[in-house]
Motif scaffolding. Structure first.
Motif, PDB file in Angstrom:
ATOM      1  N   ILE A  83       0.862  -1.183   0.000  1.00  0.00           N
ATOM      2  CA  ILE A  83       0.000   0.000   0.000  1.00  0.00           C
ATOM      3  C   ILE A  83       0.894   1.226   0.000  1.00  0.00           C
ATOM      4  O   ILE A  83       1.811   1.343   0.817  1.00  0.00           O
ATOM      5  CB  ILE A  83      -0.909   0.042   1.256  1.00  0.00           C
ATOM      6  CG1 ILE A  83      -1.775  -1.216   1.346  1.00  0.00           C
ATOM      7  CG2 ILE A  83      -1.784   1.299   1.237  1.00  0.00           C
ATOM      8  CD1 ILE A  83      -2.559  -1.320   2.641  1.00  0.00           C
ATOM      9  N   ASN A  84       0.648   2.149  -0.931  1.00  0.00           N
ATOM     10  CA  ASN A  84       1.310   3.450  -0.881  1.00  0.00           C
ATOM     11  C   ASN A  84       0.240   4.529  -1.022  1.00  0.00           C
ATOM     12  O   ASN A  84      -0.946   4.224  -1.086  1.00  0.00           O
ATOM     13  CB  ASN A  84       2.426   3.578  -1.938  1.00  0.00           C
ATOM     14  CG  ASN A  84       1.937   3.504  -3.361  1.00  0.00           C
ATOM     15  OD1 ASN A  84       0.793   3.824  -3.656  1.00  0.00           O
ATOM     16  ND2 ASN A  84       2.799   3.070  -4.256  1.00  0.00           N
ATOM     17  N   SER A  85       0.645   5.787  -1.071  1.00  0.00           N
ATOM     18  CA  SER A  85      -0.331   6.884  -1.065  1.00  0.00           C
ATOM     19  C   SER A  85      -1.180   6.943  -2.335  1.00  0.00           C
ATOM     20  O   SER A  85      -2.222   7.603  -2.346  1.00  0.00           O
ATOM     21  CB  SER A  85       0.386   8.213  -0.856  1.00  0.00           C
ATOM     22  OG  SER A  85       1.293   8.439  -1.927  1.00  0.00           O
ATOM     23  N   GLU A  86      -0.769   6.273  -3.381  1.00  0.00           N
ATOM     24  CA  GLU A  86      -1.497   6.350  -4.654  1.00  0.00           C
ATOM     25  C   GLU A  86      -2.284   5.093  -5.006  1.00  0.00           C
ATOM     26  O   GLU A  86      -3.281   5.164  -5.710  1.00  0.00           O
ATOM     27  CB  GLU A  86      -0.519   6.648  -5.790  1.00  0.00           C
ATOM     28  CG  GLU A  86       0.163   7.978  -5.645  1.00  0.00           C
ATOM     29  CD  GLU A  86       1.173   8.215  -6.745  1.00  0.00           C
ATOM     30  OE1 GLU A  86       1.256   7.391  -7.673  1.00  0.00           O
ATOM     31  OE2 GLU A  86       1.872   9.233  -6.669  1.00  0.00           O
ATOM     32  N   ARG A  87      -1.813   3.926  -4.541  1.00  0.00           N
ATOM     33  CA  ARG A  87      -2.464   2.676  -4.964  1.00  0.00           C
ATOM     34  C   ARG A  87      -2.267   1.570  -3.951  1.00  0.00           C
ATOM     35  O   ARG A  87      -1.398   1.637  -3.078  1.00  0.00           O
ATOM     36  CB  ARG A  87      -1.960   2.239  -6.331  1.00  0.00           C
ATOM     37  CG  ARG A  87      -0.521   1.755  -6.359  1.00  0.00           C
ATOM     38  CD  ARG A  87      -0.075   1.333  -7.748  1.00  0.00           C
ATOM     39  NE  ARG A  87      -0.274   2.351  -8.753  1.00  0.00           N
ATOM     40  CZ  ARG A  87       0.637   3.235  -9.121  1.00  0.00           C
ATOM     41  NH1 ARG A  87       1.819   3.221  -8.568  1.00  0.00           N
ATOM     42  NH2 ARG A  87       0.384   4.133 -10.040  1.00  0.00           N
ATOM     43  N   VAL A  88      -3.068   0.517  -4.128  1.00  0.00           N
ATOM     44  CA  VAL A  88      -2.963  -0.702  -3.334  1.00  0.00           C
ATOM     45  C   VAL A  88      -2.727  -1.842  -4.317  1.00  0.00           C
ATOM     46  O   VAL A  88      -3.433  -1.964  -5.319  1.00  0.00           O
ATOM     47  CB  VAL A  88      -4.247  -0.969  -2.517  1.00  0.00           C
ATOM     48  CG1 VAL A  88      -4.155  -2.283  -1.783  1.00  0.00           C
ATOM     49  CG2 VAL A  88      -4.506   0.173  -1.553  1.00  0.00           C
ATOM     50  N   ILE A  89      -1.726  -2.657  -4.033  1.00  0.00           N
ATOM     51  CA  ILE A  89      -1.417  -3.793  -4.902  1.00  0.00           C
ATOM     52  C   ILE A  89      -1.893  -5.055  -4.197  1.00  0.00           C
ATOM     53  O   ILE A  89      -1.487  -5.347  -3.074  1.00  0.00           O
ATOM     54  CB  ILE A  89       0.093  -3.870  -5.193  1.00  0.00           C
ATOM     55  CG1 ILE A  89       0.552  -2.580  -5.878  1.00  0.00           C
ATOM     56  CG2 ILE A  89       0.411  -5.087  -6.063  1.00  0.00           C
ATOM     57  CD1 ILE A  89       2.052  -2.445  -6.027  1.00  0.00           C
ATOM     58  N   VAL A  90      -2.808  -5.789  -4.864  1.00  0.00           N
ATOM     59  CA  VAL A  90      -3.333  -7.037  -4.322  1.00  0.00           C
ATOM     60  C   VAL A  90      -2.995  -8.176  -5.267  1.00  0.00           C
ATOM     61  O   VAL A  90      -2.801  -7.970  -6.473  1.00  0.00           O
ATOM     62  CB  VAL A  90      -4.868  -6.963  -4.093  1.00  0.00           C
ATOM     63  CG1 VAL A  90      -5.206  -5.944  -3.029  1.00  0.00           C
ATOM     64  CG2 VAL A  90      -5.613  -6.675  -5.371  1.00  0.00           C
ATOM     65  N   ALA A  91      -2.918  -9.393  -4.707  1.00  0.00           N
ATOM     66  CA  ALA A  91      -2.569 -10.566  -5.521  1.00  0.00           C
ATOM     67  C   ALA A  91      -3.453 -11.736  -5.144  1.00  0.00           C
ATOM     68  O   ALA A  91      -3.893 -11.865  -3.997  1.00  0.00           O
ATOM     69  CB  ALA A  91      -1.098 -10.926  -5.317  1.00  0.00           C
ATOM     70  N   ARG A  92      -3.689 -12.583  -6.139  1.00  0.00           N
ATOM     71  CA  ARG A  92      -4.430 -13.821  -5.916  1.00  0.00           C
ATOM     72  C   ARG A  92      -4.114 -14.771  -7.051  1.00  0.00           C
ATOM     73  O   ARG A  92      -4.145 -14.396  -8.219  1.00  0.00           O
ATOM     74  CB  ARG A  92      -5.929 -13.579  -5.868  1.00  0.00           C
ATOM     75  CG  ARG A  92      -6.678 -14.851  -5.577  1.00  0.00           C
ATOM     76  CD  ARG A  92      -8.152 -14.656  -5.472  1.00  0.00           C
ATOM     77  NE  ARG A  92      -8.776 -15.865  -5.048  1.00  0.00           N
ATOM     78  CZ  ARG A  92      -8.814 -16.998  -5.750  1.00  0.00           C
ATOM     79  NH1 ARG A  92      -8.258 -17.050  -6.913  1.00  0.00           N
ATOM     80  NH2 ARG A  92      -9.396 -18.070  -5.275  1.00  0.00           N
ATOM     81  N   ALA A  93      -3.780 -16.010  -6.712  1.00  0.00           N
ATOM     82  CA  ALA A  93      -3.516 -17.073  -7.692  1.00  0.00           C
ATOM     83  C   ALA A  93      -2.453 -16.664  -8.712  1.00  0.00           C
ATOM     84  O   ALA A  93      -2.581 -16.931  -9.896  1.00  0.00           O
ATOM     85  CB  ALA A  93      -4.807 -17.474  -8.402  1.00  0.00           C
ATOM     86  N   GLY A  94      -1.413 -15.989  -8.244  1.00  0.00           N
ATOM     87  CA  GLY A  94      -0.301 -15.627  -9.115  1.00  0.00           C
ATOM     88  C   GLY A  94      -0.545 -14.405  -9.981  1.00  0.00           C
ATOM     89  O   GLY A  94       0.305 -14.036 -10.780  1.00  0.00           O
ATOM     90  N   LYS A  95      -1.690 -13.755  -9.850  1.00  0.00           N
ATOM     91  CA  LYS A  95      -1.989 -12.553 -10.630  1.00  0.00           C
ATOM     92  C   LYS A  95      -1.979 -11.346  -9.697  1.00  0.00           C
ATOM     93  O   LYS A  95      -2.285 -11.456  -8.515  1.00  0.00           O
ATOM     94  CB  LYS A  95      -3.346 -12.674 -11.322  1.00  0.00           C
ATOM     95  CG  LYS A  95      -3.376 -13.778 -12.355  1.00  0.00           C
ATOM     96  CD  LYS A  95      -4.719 -13.838 -13.032  1.00  0.00           C
ATOM     97  CE  LYS A  95      -4.739 -14.984 -14.028  1.00  0.00           C
ATOM     98  NZ  LYS A  95      -6.050 -15.119 -14.666  1.00  0.00           N
ATOM     99  N   ILE A  96      -1.641 -10.188 -10.251  1.00  0.00           N
ATOM    100  CA  ILE A  96      -1.507  -8.966  -9.461  1.00  0.00           C
ATOM    101  C   ILE A  96      -2.425  -7.887 -10.037  1.00  0.00           C
ATOM    102  O   ILE A  96      -2.521  -7.720 -11.251  1.00  0.00           O
ATOM    103  CB  ILE A  96      -0.045  -8.475  -9.466  1.00  0.00           C
ATOM    104  CG1 ILE A  96       0.848  -9.522  -8.789  1.00  0.00           C
ATOM    105  CG2 ILE A  96       0.084  -7.133  -8.772  1.00  0.00           C
ATOM    106  CD1 ILE A  96       2.324  -9.200  -8.856  1.00  0.00           C
ATOM    107  N   TRP A  97      -3.093  -7.132  -9.139  1.00  0.00           N
ATOM    108  CA  TRP A  97      -3.942  -6.017  -9.529  1.00  0.00           C
ATOM    109  C   TRP A  97      -3.485  -4.771  -8.803  1.00  0.00           C
ATOM    110  O   TRP A  97      -3.120  -4.811  -7.631  1.00  0.00           O
ATOM    111  CB  TRP A  97      -5.400  -6.288  -9.169  1.00  0.00           C
ATOM    112  CG  TRP A  97      -6.057  -7.332  -9.988  1.00  0.00           C
ATOM    113  CD1 TRP A  97      -6.794  -7.158 -11.112  1.00  0.00           C
ATOM    114  CD2 TRP A  97      -6.040  -8.742  -9.753  1.00  0.00           C
ATOM    115  NE1 TRP A  97      -7.231  -8.371 -11.588  1.00  0.00           N
ATOM    116  CE2 TRP A  97      -6.790  -9.354 -10.769  1.00  0.00           C
ATOM    117  CE3 TRP A  97      -5.476  -9.560  -8.773  1.00  0.00           C
ATOM    118  CZ2 TRP A  97      -6.977 -10.728 -10.839  1.00  0.00           C
ATOM    119  CZ3 TRP A  97      -5.664 -10.917  -8.841  1.00  0.00           C
ATOM    120  CH2 TRP A  97      -6.413 -11.486  -9.869  1.00  0.00           C
ATOM    121  N   HIS A  98      -3.533  -3.639  -9.492  1.00  0.00           N
ATOM    122  CA  HIS A  98      -3.217  -2.336  -8.916  1.00  0.00           C
ATOM    123  C   HIS A  98      -4.531  -1.583  -8.768  1.00  0.00           C
ATOM    124  O   HIS A  98      -5.158  -1.218  -9.771  1.00  0.00           O
ATOM    125  CB  HIS A  98      -2.266  -1.544  -9.825  1.00  0.00           C
ATOM    126  CG  HIS A  98      -0.925  -2.195  -9.981  1.00  0.00           C
ATOM    127  ND1 HIS A  98       0.162  -1.810  -9.258  1.00  0.00           N
ATOM    128  CD2 HIS A  98      -0.514  -3.225 -10.759  1.00  0.00           C
ATOM    129  CE1 HIS A  98       1.200  -2.559  -9.588  1.00  0.00           C
ATOM    130  NE2 HIS A  98       0.805  -3.437 -10.501  1.00  0.00           N
TER     131      HIS A  98
END
Length: 108
Positions: A83-98
């Protein structure tokens, strides 16, 4: 006479087998669906980012799906990577979302 009795017995047995194939307690007109053998894939909707709050020590927290979370925690099947001031990076099953609060393609 023996042929008639054997045919009658065969019809009686086949009728009983057909009767036993359906549940007698089921509602009228209801039939059990046959399975197709295809496993259903469970989908996980992407969490909704509602806010990001960072303190002076650069520790950031995010509100996702009405829960306040930090790095390493999970929400709705997704793990928070950063988590930073601009975005949250989440992951599931080897894939990443911003996940971002605002669309980066803002026009005035």
């Amino acid at each position: 006479m023996v042929k008639v009795m054997i045919i009658g017995l065969a019809l009686l047995v086949s009728g009983q087998a057909a009767y036993a194939a359906q549940d007698p307690t089921a509602p009228l007109g209801w039939y059990k669906k046959k399975s197709t053998g295809v496993a259903k894939v469970k989908t996980y909707p992407l969490p909704t980012l509602q806010s990001i709050v960072c303190d002076e020590g650069s520790n950031c927290f995010a509100m996702l799906n009405d829960k306040i979370l930090s790095d390493g925690q999970s929400v709705a099947g997704y793990k928070i990577r950063h988590i930073n001031s601009e975005r949250v990076i989440v992951a599931r099953a080897g894939k990443i979302w911003h996940l971002e609060l605002f669309n980066s393609d803002v026009r005035q």
